[in-house]
Design a protein around this motif. Structure first.
Motif: not given
Length: 86
Positions: A66-68, A73-77
């Motif tokens: 649901t948070g997709r 972009q790059g938030a995971s890093t």
């Protein structure tokens, strides 16, 4: 279980206190307009039992994905770097 007692709309308007008393006593009434059912007056205990019986069990899996699109972009890093600070 007894069959719900039908009331026409005008009749129900005039006899609402009686219909409410019947509901307190455990009876269900159906209000009709032109012979077609439009509303039901029933005891609160019956309504609550139906609400609990029909409620689906909540699952965390329903929230998956649901948070997709909410994170850039790059938030995971960036999150990984923050985790390493702890």
């Amino acid at each position: 279980m007894t069959k719900p007692k039908p009331y026409g709309l005008e009749q129900a308007r005039a006899q609402l206190p009686q219909i409410a008393s019947e509901a307190v006593a455990g009876y269900t009434s159906v209000i009709t307009r032109h012979g077609k059912p439009v509303a039901v007056v029933l005891p609160v205990s019956t309504w609550e039992a139906q609400q609990h019986a029909n409620r689906p069990r909540a699952s965390l899996l329903a929230l998956r994905g649901t948070g997709r699109g909410l994170w850039p972009q790059g938030a995971s890093t960036a999150v990984a770097e923050l985790r390493h600070e702890w």
